[in-house]
Design a protein around this motif. Structure first.
Motif, PDB file in Angstrom:
ATOM      1  N   GLU A 118      -7.561  -3.838   0.354  1.00  0.00           N
ATOM      2  CA  GLU A 118      -8.412  -4.860   0.959  1.00  0.00           C
ATOM      3  C   GLU A 118      -8.710  -5.986  -0.009  1.00  0.00           C
ATOM      4  O   GLU A 118      -8.767  -7.159   0.387  1.00  0.00           O
ATOM      5  N   THR A 132      -5.295   2.353  -3.080  1.00  0.00           N
ATOM      6  CA  THR A 132      -6.481   2.834  -2.365  1.00  0.00           C
ATOM      7  C   THR A 132      -6.833   1.793  -1.307  1.00  0.00           C
ATOM      8  O   THR A 132      -6.373   0.646  -1.354  1.00  0.00           O
ATOM      9  N   ASN A 133      -7.686   2.191  -0.363  1.00  0.00           N
ATOM     10  CA  ASN A 133      -8.114   1.248   0.670  1.00  0.00           C
ATOM     11  C   ASN A 133      -8.799   0.034   0.053  1.00  0.00           C
ATOM     12  O   ASN A 133      -8.617  -1.102   0.501  1.00  0.00           O
ATOM     13  N   GLU A 134      -9.592   0.297  -0.974  1.00  0.00           N
ATOM     14  CA  GLU A 134     -10.314  -0.796  -1.634  1.00  0.00           C
ATOM     15  C   GLU A 134      -9.341  -1.765  -2.316  1.00  0.00           C
ATOM     16  O   GLU A 134      -9.480  -2.986  -2.204  1.00  0.00           O
ATOM     17  N   SER A 177       0.831  -1.206   0.000  1.00  0.00           N
ATOM     18  CA  SER A 177       0.000   0.000   0.000  1.00  0.00           C
ATOM     19  C   SER A 177       0.863   1.253   0.000  1.00  0.00           C
ATOM     20  O   SER A 177       0.581   2.235  -0.706  1.00  0.00           O
TER      21      SER A 177
END
Length: 208
Positions: A108, A103-105, A97
């Motif tokens: 994840e 991005t967070n998406e 990251s």
């Protein structure tokens, strides 16, 4: 090939001189190993550096009496990560990251994908997989050592459980795969003068 020269130079050192490797040289060696390819880039193993002479003397007793464990400058142990899947995946996702600005998406989604892949393996299978990755690292480790003119001797002939117990590795979610003393060869080590014996390419190469 320069690589071939390194392979010709190195050998399984039987007798170390006792001369010390500096921390700077050892860090260069381990950094080269750190950059080795691994499955998914996950690096499901780590390297443990044992400098303490007394501790290495203890490990001689679990290495079938091989004194080079104590006589070398340092003992590097490759240990598989055998704890929770998150202990393998999360550090990778954190670095991924940061380095690639996910991005967070995206982070994840990658975390979930890798977690599912590893959880599909049994604990025994994950341990075996992690050990195989460590062996890939060993190849780089040995060549990097030769590049730095550091002698080495990879060892599978050790009592793995005893190593784990002596170093309290199970509490850390780690399991010994193999050990490798590093240092500088003794002039008295006659092994260095022996010819390197390998299968000729005509027998090693199989064309299908």
């Amino acid at each position: 090939m320069y690589l071939e020269k390194l392979q010709q130079w190195r050998y399984a050192t039987a007798d170390f001189s006792g001369a010390d490797i500096t921390d700077a040289v050892l860090d260069k060696l381990l950094n080269a190993t750190r950059l080795t390819a691994s499955s998914y880039g996950l690096q499901p193993y780590c390297t443990l550096v044992v400098r303490d002479k007394g501790l290495r003397e203890q490990l001689v007793n679990h290495s079938f009496g091989q004194q080079k464990v104590a006589d070398s400058s340092a003992l590097v142990i490759f240990a598989a990560k055998t704890g929770a899947v998150a202990d393998i995946v999360d550090p990778y996702i954190s670095e991924l990251s940061q380095q690639r600005q996910l991005t967070n998406e995206e982070a994840e989604n990658t975390r979930n994908y890798l977690t599912q892949k590893l959880q599909a393996m049994s604990a025994a299978k994950r341990k075996e997989w992690a050990a195989r990755q460590a062996y890939i690292g060993l190849g780089t480790f040995l060549l990097a050592a030769a590049e730095l003119e550091v002698d080495s001797c990879p060892m599978e002939g050790i009592e793995h459980d005893a190593y784990d117990n002596t170093l309290s590795l199970k509490e850390l979610g780690l399991s010994t795969v193999f050990a490798c003393p590093v240092g500088y060869r003794s002039e008295a080590d006659t092994t260095q003068f022996q010819k390197k014996v390998r299968q000729p390419l005509s027998k090693f190469k199989v064309v299908l």
